[in-house]
Design a protein around this motif. Structure first.
Motif, PDB file in Angstrom:
ATOM      1  N   ALA A 124       0.829  -1.200   0.000  1.00 49.94           N
ATOM      2  CA  ALA A 124       0.000   0.000   0.000  1.00 49.94           C
ATOM      3  C   ALA A 124       0.866   1.255   0.000  1.00 49.94           C
ATOM      4  N   ARG A 125       1.967   1.222   0.725  1.00 51.07           N
ATOM      5  CA  ARG A 125       2.896   2.364   0.738  1.00 51.07           C
ATOM      6  C   ARG A 125       3.486   2.599  -0.655  1.00 51.07           C
ATOM      7  N   LEU A 126       3.905   1.509  -1.312  1.00 51.68           N
ATOM      8  CA  LEU A 126       4.474   1.626  -2.647  1.00 51.68           C
ATOM      9  C   LEU A 126       3.435   2.144  -3.632  1.00 51.68           C
ATOM     10  N   LEU A 127       2.214   1.638  -3.518  1.00 50.03           N
ATOM     11  CA  LEU A 127       1.136   2.057  -4.408  1.00 50.03           C
ATOM     12  C   LEU A 127       0.810   3.533  -4.212  1.00 50.03           C
ATOM     13  N   ALA A 128       0.768   3.966  -2.959  1.00 51.27           N
ATOM     14  CA  ALA A 128       0.478   5.367  -2.660  1.00 51.27           C
ATOM     15  C   ALA A 128       1.549   6.289  -3.232  1.00 51.27           C
ATOM     16  N   GLN A 129       2.797   5.821  -3.168  1.00 50.51           N
ATOM     17  CA  GLN A 129       3.898   6.618  -3.714  1.00 50.51           C
ATOM     18  C   GLN A 129       3.761   6.759  -5.231  1.00 50.51           C
ATOM     19  N   LYS A 130       3.380   5.669  -5.902  1.00 49.87           N
ATOM     20  CA  LYS A 130       3.232   5.700  -7.364  1.00 49.87           C
ATOM     21  C   LYS A 130       2.068   6.573  -7.794  1.00 49.87           C
ATOM     22  N   LEU A 131       0.974   6.539  -7.020  1.00 46.68           N
ATOM     23  CA  LEU A 131      -0.235   7.277  -7.387  1.00 46.68           C
ATOM     24  C   LEU A 131      -0.263   8.698  -6.839  1.00 46.68           C
ATOM     25  N   GLY A 132       0.696   9.019  -5.981  1.00 48.02           N
ATOM     26  CA  GLY A 132       0.724  10.353  -5.390  1.00 48.02           C
ATOM     27  C   GLY A 132      -0.356  10.563  -4.349  1.00 48.02           C
ATOM     28  N   VAL A 133      -0.683   9.537  -3.596  1.00 47.24           N
ATOM     29  CA  VAL A 133      -1.741   9.599  -2.582  1.00 47.24           C
ATOM     30  C   VAL A 133      -1.112   9.784  -1.207  1.00 47.24           C
ATOM     31  N   ASP A 134      -1.688  10.693  -0.412  1.00 46.16           N
ATOM     32  CA  ASP A 134      -1.196  10.986   0.935  1.00 46.16           C
ATOM     33  C   ASP A 134      -1.751   9.960   1.913  1.00 46.16           C
ATOM     34  N   LEU A 135      -0.892   9.118   2.466  1.00 44.48           N
ATOM     35  CA  LEU A 135      -1.329   8.079   3.401  1.00 44.48           C
ATOM     36  C   LEU A 135      -1.904   8.666   4.689  1.00 44.48           C
ATOM     37  N   ASN A 136      -1.443   9.851   5.071  1.00 41.15           N
ATOM     38  CA  ASN A 136      -1.920  10.461   6.315  1.00 41.15           C
ATOM     39  C   ASN A 136      -3.394  10.827   6.256  1.00 41.15           C
ATOM     40  N   ALA A 137      -3.929  10.932   5.043  1.00 42.38           N
ATOM     41  CA  ALA A 137      -5.333  11.309   4.889  1.00 42.38           C
ATOM     42  C   ALA A 137      -6.242  10.091   4.764  1.00 42.38           C
ATOM     43  N   ILE A 138      -5.661   8.892   4.910  1.00 36.88           N
ATOM     44  CA  ILE A 138      -6.421   7.662   4.711  1.00 36.88           C
ATOM     45  C   ILE A 138      -6.706   6.973   6.034  1.00 36.88           C
ATOM     46  N   LYS A 139      -7.918   6.512   6.177  1.00 37.12           N
ATOM     47  CA  LYS A 139      -8.283   5.688   7.318  1.00 37.12           C
ATOM     48  C   LYS A 139      -8.261   4.242   6.878  1.00 37.12           C
TER      49      LYS A 139
END
Length: 390
Positions: free
Chosen positions: A142-157
């Protein structure tokens, strides 16, 4: 309490898309009861419950892409056992009622009361922290995917165990954070890999031809005629009805004709297989097509219905297009494409007349078949289509 993770569905595939949940929180399920339907790269699969109990929590929504090992359900298996316990207790209570009544008259009855305890009243030590420190936890994928998609993990529950962020959470956040961005799922996701694999492996060559349809009667079933023509061409030039393995340098020329028929749907491209097509008549072909398309639209296509094609047909002309360079799916060596029927001027008895023409395209793997074999196949295909329906 037991957890149920997405099992390996036996297809060698790491991910699936949730198509439909058949249970909700609070439901009581039995062993082997279907709890959800998922779609893999190959087919839709019904997933059964591994044990009985009450659904305490459900993870993932319809449309989410999940990996093997992802948490699906938390099931209170004690609920299943409690039914048996309650039944025995009820029987015991019936026999004990009279004894309890007698005991009450002799020695009285003893009542027990439950007392609620407020933990705040018994807090020992330093003052409580007013708020817990937020600690972000996420699966490595999920961390790798978020990095590729430009998604902020801190905003995800996170919706995984203990709030862990999983791939599905990142995909959902991507849909919200990047308007207009679509995460490919299901058949569309499968198509990406299949097309890339074909481009990498196949020595693709496309040949075209026209079939004149002046012998056709009004209302001819184009798909049925194409299937029958492909069967005939495969019997005359079997080199195109084959599988090829480059690693072992082997070619398997098939005796039976299993035609994969490309079907377009809102969920993506499916290619169900008409097995033993050489045994079908026109009416039976139409019935198979209608039933299969209905199953695809309802996303109820079985894994076995998508396997073992020996050659493929794409009737793209039903929508638009005249010629194309259709993509061969390994280990097959050929795919036939039919374009939109058009009218052309032709000479008949020295006079110009308008005739209907069916444009044909075929891509073949030049490693497995010669240009001569492909040309003879196309000649047989066009000749069969030009004949009046038997």
């Amino acid at each position: 309490m037991k957890t149920f993770m997405l099992p390996d569905l036996g297809e060698g595939l790491a991910e699936s898309e949730i198509v439909e949940w058949h249970v909700k929180v609070g439901d009581i399920v039995e062993v082997d009861q279907i709890v959800l339907t998922v779609e893999t790269a190959k087919a839709t699969v019904d997933v059964p419950a591994p044990y009985s109990g009450k659904i305490v929590s459900r993870h993932g929504e319809e449309g989410d892409v999940i990996n093997i090992g992802s948490l699906l359900l938390e099931i209170d298996d004690a609920t299943a056992a409690s039914a048996t316990v309650k039944q025995k207790a009820s029987q015991a209570a019936t026999h004990a009622t009279a004894k309890k009544a007698d005991a009450a008259t002799v020695v009285g009855s003893v009542a027990s009361h439950a007392h609620a305890v407020n933990v705040d009243e018994f807090w020992v030590g330093n003052e409580r922290e007013s708020a817990a420190v937020h600690q972000l936890t996420a699966m490595p994928s999920a961390r790798l995917l978020a990095q590729k998609l430009g998604v902020d993990l801190n905003a995800i529950k996170g919706t995984g165990p203990s709030g862990v962020i999983i791939d599905a959470d990142v995909y959902n956040a991507c849909d919200k954070q990047l308007p207009g961005t679509e995460v490919l799922k299901g058949a569309r996701r499968t198509m990406v890999g299949a097309m890339a694999e074909s481009h990498k492996q196949i020595a693709a060559v496309t040949i075209t031809e026209d079939a004149t349809l002046d012998q056709w009667k009004p209302g001819e079933d184009i798909t049925a005629r194409l299937v029958l023509a492909i069967v005939d061409a495969c019997q005359q030039e079997p080199a195109l009805n084959a599988w090829f393995d480059a690693e072992t340098m082997t070619r398997c020329v098939h005796q039976t004709v299993n035609i994969g028929v490309a079907v377009d749907s809102k969920h993506g491209l499916y290619v169900p297989v008409l097995r033993n097509a050489d045994e079908y008549k026109a009416n039976a072909i139409r019935q198979w097509v209608d039933e299969t398309v209905k199953g695809i639209r309802e996303r109820k296509i079985g894994r076995d219905q998508l396997q073992h094609a020996t050659i493929t047909l794409s009737n793209f002309g039903a929508i638009a297009g005249i010629y194309a360079t259709p993509v061969v799916t390994p280990p097959q060596v050929a795919i036939v494409g039919a374009g939109r029927i058009i009218e052309r001027v032709a000479l008949k008895n020295g006079k110009p007349v308008m005739v209907k023409v069916l444009p044909l395209s075929m891509t073949f793997d030049h490693r497995a078949c010669t240009g001569g074999e492909a040309a003879r196949f196309m000649r047989a295909l066009a000749k069969h289509l030009e004949q009046p329906h038997a």
